[in-house]
Motif scaffolding. Structure first.
Motif, PDB file in Angstrom:
ATOM      1  N   ASP A  54      -5.564  -4.115   1.026  1.00 53.33           N
ATOM      2  CA  ASP A  54      -4.782  -3.416   2.043  1.00 53.33           C
ATOM      3  C   ASP A  54      -3.903  -2.359   1.397  1.00 53.33           C
ATOM      4  O   ASP A  54      -3.704  -1.280   1.959  1.00 53.33           O
ATOM      5  CB  ASP A  54      -3.893  -4.419   2.798  1.00 53.33           C
ATOM      6  N   TYR A  55      -3.359  -2.681   0.225  1.00 49.11           N
ATOM      7  CA  TYR A  55      -2.471  -1.763  -0.482  1.00 49.11           C
ATOM      8  C   TYR A  55      -2.902  -1.654  -1.941  1.00 49.11           C
ATOM      9  O   TYR A  55      -3.405  -2.609  -2.527  1.00 49.11           O
ATOM     10  CB  TYR A  55      -1.018  -2.248  -0.416  1.00 49.11           C
ATOM     11  N   SER A  87       0.981   5.710   2.604  1.00 52.70           N
ATOM     12  CA  SER A  87       1.563   4.410   2.953  1.00 52.70           C
ATOM     13  C   SER A  87       0.780   3.251   2.350  1.00 52.70           C
ATOM     14  O   SER A  87       1.177   2.095   2.506  1.00 52.70           O
ATOM     15  CB  SER A  87       1.617   4.251   4.481  1.00 52.70           C
ATOM     16  N   ARG A  88      -0.331   3.560   1.658  1.00 50.17           N
ATOM     17  CA  ARG A  88      -1.158   2.492   1.086  1.00 50.17           C
ATOM     18  C   ARG A  88      -1.175   2.490  -0.436  1.00 50.17           C
ATOM     19  O   ARG A  88      -1.470   1.475  -1.051  1.00 50.17           O
ATOM     20  CB  ARG A  88      -2.614   2.622   1.579  1.00 50.17           C
ATOM     21  N   LEU A 155       5.874  -4.405   2.903  1.00 51.21           N
ATOM     22  CA  LEU A 155       4.453  -4.202   3.211  1.00 51.21           C
ATOM     23  C   LEU A 155       3.860  -5.417   3.911  1.00 51.21           C
ATOM     24  O   LEU A 155       3.035  -5.280   4.821  1.00 51.21           O
ATOM     25  CB  LEU A 155       3.679  -3.897   1.919  1.00 51.21           C
ATOM     26  N   SER A 162      -0.356  -2.176  10.085  1.00 52.99           N
ATOM     27  CA  SER A 162      -1.153  -1.309   9.220  1.00 52.99           C
ATOM     28  C   SER A 162      -2.640  -1.537   9.449  1.00 52.99           C
ATOM     29  O   SER A 162      -3.432  -0.586   9.506  1.00 52.99           O
ATOM     30  CB  SER A 162      -0.798  -1.575   7.756  1.00 52.99           C
TER      31      SER A 162
END
Length: 218
Positions: A54-55, A87-88, A155, A162
């Motif tokens: 996701d990140y 944002s990732r 996060l 997200s």
């Protein structure tokens, strides 16, 4: 993590994606970049980045100075493939204790300029561990690890939102690509129909010319 999980050194330690789960978060350690001459490590790293995570936390040793051309091209390629990369994707500058404040800040600024829009978090694991083990809050504060931990908690809280945004984006992208394919097929079909009409016209014209020639010779 509370203990050493992913071994790190100046040589490549990971040859495959490794996972570790803690507090509802699955951490993925990808192979070091540009180590395998066949490029297999980079392929696995990209898989970990784009198919699983996701990140993305990009890790860079501050002692190496600014990002080299290979790293920069790879990270910019990642940014280009991710519509919400700001944002990732995050860059973690490690070992900040091994440079004086002025030199460290200079590298920090340069890396920020290389990756505009990407949050850069400078940290020192050594200071953090010393602060924890010796009970010295100042070392913990100077380590930058509190900022990194706060970021991960933020996060985590925004993860569902997200993911929903990512799903909405992917649906829109699928619809866009599908419409593009439909448009190409329709354009191709229209072109074939036009070509078919032109061939028919040429055929009819040739037949008429032949019949007129036959009629002229009675």
């Amino acid at each position: 993590m509370g203990r050493e999980v992913f071994k790190a050194s100046d040589r490549c330690e990971s040859r495959a994606n490794q996972e570790f789960s803690r507090d509802g978060v699955v951490w993925i350690d990808t192979p070091g970049l540009d180590e395998d001459v066949r490029g297999e490590d980079d392929r696995l790293a990209r898989q970990g980045a784009f198919e699983l995570a996701d990140y993305l936390f990009l890790v860079h040793n501050i002692r190496a100075g600014e990002l080299d051309r290979y790293e920069l091209d790879l990270y910019r390629g990642m940014m280009a493939r991710s519509w919400d990369h700001k944002s990732r994707m995050f860059l973690v500058l490690t070992k900040i204790d091994q440079l004086n404040q002025e030199d460290g800040y200079r590298v920090f600024q340069r890396v920020q300029a290389q990756l505009p829009g990407i949050t850069v978090v400078p940290v020192s694991a050594l200071r953090y561990q010393r602060g924890i083990y010796e009970g010295k809050e100042k070392f913990v504060e100077l380590s930058g690890m509190s900022d990194l931990l706060a970021l991960t908690e933020q996060l985590k809280r925004g993860l569902q939102s997200s993911r929903q945004q990512e799903i909405a984006h992917l649906r829109g992208e699928v619809r866009r690509q599908l419409q593009q394919r439909i448009n190409r097929l329709e354009a191709n079909l229209a072109q074939r129909e036009e070509q078919r009409y032109e061939r028919r016209c040429r055929f009819v014209s040739a037949v008429d010319q032949t019949l007129n020639t036959v009629a002229a010779y009675g």
